[in-house]
Scaffold this active site. Structure first.
Site, PDB file in Angstrom:
ATOM      1  N   PRO A  84       0.821  -1.215   0.000  1.00 28.08           N
ATOM      2  CA  PRO A  84       0.000   0.000   0.000  1.00 28.08           C
ATOM      3  C   PRO A  84       0.851   1.259   0.000  1.00 28.08           C
ATOM      4  O   PRO A  84       1.843   1.347   0.722  1.00 28.08           O
ATOM      5  CB  PRO A  84      -0.809  -0.123   1.297  1.00 28.08           C
ATOM      6  CG  PRO A  84       0.051  -0.977   2.186  1.00 28.08           C
ATOM      7  CD  PRO A  84       0.761  -1.936   1.274  1.00 28.08           C
ATOM      8  N   CYS A 117       4.327  30.329 -15.304  1.00 30.64           N
ATOM      9  CA  CYS A 117       3.998  31.005 -16.563  1.00 30.64           C
ATOM     10  C   CYS A 117       3.425  30.053 -17.611  1.00 30.64           C
ATOM     11  O   CYS A 117       3.211  30.462 -18.755  1.00 30.64           O
ATOM     12  CB  CYS A 117       5.247  31.683 -17.129  1.00 30.64           C
ATOM     13  SG  CYS A 117       5.894  32.985 -16.064  1.00 30.64           S
TER      14      CYS A 117
END
Length: 422
Positions: free
Chosen positions: A276, A359
């Site tokens: 897990p 950006c």
């Protein structure tokens, strides 16, 4: 509030007199940062929740040893807490092995679960006495035999749930009917020690029956392997276990696995393990990001529907994005849902977009989202942000990763404080 500070590894831990309330703790931290005019994003890490998830695992699947998938989140405090609880570790590289062993974990608690390994990494595993490792092809089998003759090989088969968030059988796993039996024969002919079967139903498994199908194949292959003289002592059930609220809850998956084990491996003395990752890592981490810019736009710019041109919409820019913690949107197919950190009496909701700070126009966190009008300097709260987020985050465009802030209750601290891993 925090009653004392303790240290785990090199990290300061805030200890509270009672159980952690993640949302309220995030509000307290953000309010303090506002007073300091500090608008940097942060990640609250509730260490209680790691322990609670481990307890849930032991309650639902007590017969299966968890080996935490380190790739999911390499946070050292998370790893140290799991180590203190007796968890094993699934590593996929030299560095992951070193990270885990650096916390005092022994080699016996590590499985090198990458079916295609770098030669120097195999040699490193031998140097560190890590023996358990997976393979799914004859080339890897022979490569490991040459570089690490004492390795304990585990054959990985392809049984992925096709509806999983991230199916894995396109890249890894031998066909369980055709290729896998031949690989066992090859190993026998070459004198290579195969000790078990491994599978991974896919990250974010949606169909619990995939585990049953996988265990049926594992039983058949164990019988073939035992017929060839192998002990076949290990069944590795991989990952795919949900880490947060999910339409297929962990308890249902665990019930399916228990039933399948009763059917295919009754009264077994085999070592049962699983890998897990998000199950342990997702829930303890909550991200809080600051709105660094807000601009009003026609709602049609967001909905792409000209009929909405007269309605108000808003675009918000926050100081974390897909190049940072929200890389999970691109790499893990995640859909994080944020909300205002503080309650607001602004009931009217507007069509909104949440952008990251860079950006790049790809840096989109949430789109076409209805939310109240927000202001620059306010905070957004994103829960369940520990899985496949910080592990792949960058500082692209010069934007920093969120700073983790660790907290836990006195009760949980007392339960682990004497561990050699803390």
């Amino acid at each position: 509030m925090i009653s004392q500070f303790e240290i785990i590894g090199d990290n300061k831990i805030g200890v509270l007199p009672k159980q952690v309330d993640q949302l309220q703790m995030c509000r307290d931290i953000a309010a303090s940062k506002d007073l300091q005019e500090n608008d940097s994003s942060f990640m609250l890490v509730d260490l209680d929740k790691i322990i609670e998830r481990f307890q849930l695992w032991k309650r639902e699947l007590p017969m299966i040893e968890p080996f935490y998938a380190v790739k999911c989140n390499t946070d050292l405090v998370l790893i140290r807490i799991l180590a203190s609880l007796g968890c094993g570790f699934d590593c996929a590289s030299k560095d992951e092995i070193d990270i885990v062993m650096g916390t005092g974990v022994s080699a016996e608690r590590i499985i090198y679960a990458n079916p295609c390994k770098t030669r120097s990494f195999i040699a490193h595993a031998m140097d560190r006495d890590v023996k358990m490792m997976t393979f799914d092809n004859p080339e890897e089998l022979l490569k490991i035999a040459k570089l690490h003759p004492n390795a304990e090989m585990i054959l990985r088969i392809a049984v992925s749930d096709p509806t999983a968030t991230c199916p894995l059988n396109l890249k890894f796993g031998a066909d369980p009917i055709i290729a896998a039996p031949q690989l066992l024969k090859t190993a026998s002919e070459e004198g290579i020690n195969v000790v078990g079967i491994s599978f991974h139903v896919g990250s974010g498994c949606n169909d619990a029956s995939a585990y049953r199908n996988a265990l049926q194949h594992a039983k058949n292959l164990c019988e073939i392997g035992e017929g060839l003289g192998f002990k076949m002592d290990i069944i590795d059930m991989g990952g795919g276990f949900p880490g947060a609220e999910h339409h297929n809850p962990f308890e249902k998956i665990a019930e399916t696995i228990r039933d399948a084990l009763d059917e295919f491996f009754p009264d077994t003395n085999k070592r049962l393990i699983a890998e897990p990752g998000r199950f342990f890592a997702a829930g303890p981490f909550s991200l809080v990001a600051n709105i660094i810019h807000a601009t009003e736009v026609p709602a049609s710019k967001i909905t792409k529907d000209p009929k909405d041109c007269a309605d108000h919409g808003y675009m918000y820019y926050i100081n974390d994005g897909v190049y940072g913690s929200f890389n999970c949107i691109l790499f893990d197919h995640a859909h994080p849902i944020g909300s205002p950190l503080f309650d607001t009496d602004r009931n009217e909701k507007f069509m909104s977009t949440i952008w990251g700070p860079t950006c790049d126009s790809l840096d989109l966190v949430e789109d076409k989202k209805l939310m109240p009008k927000m202001n620059v300097g306010e905070w957004l709260y994103y829960p369940d942000m520990g899985a496949y987020t910080l592990a792949a985050a960058t500082t692209f465009n010069g934007f920093s990763k969120p700073v983790p802030m660790y907290v836990m209750s006195e009760e949980m601290w007392e339960s682990i404080r004497d561990s050699t891993h803390v």
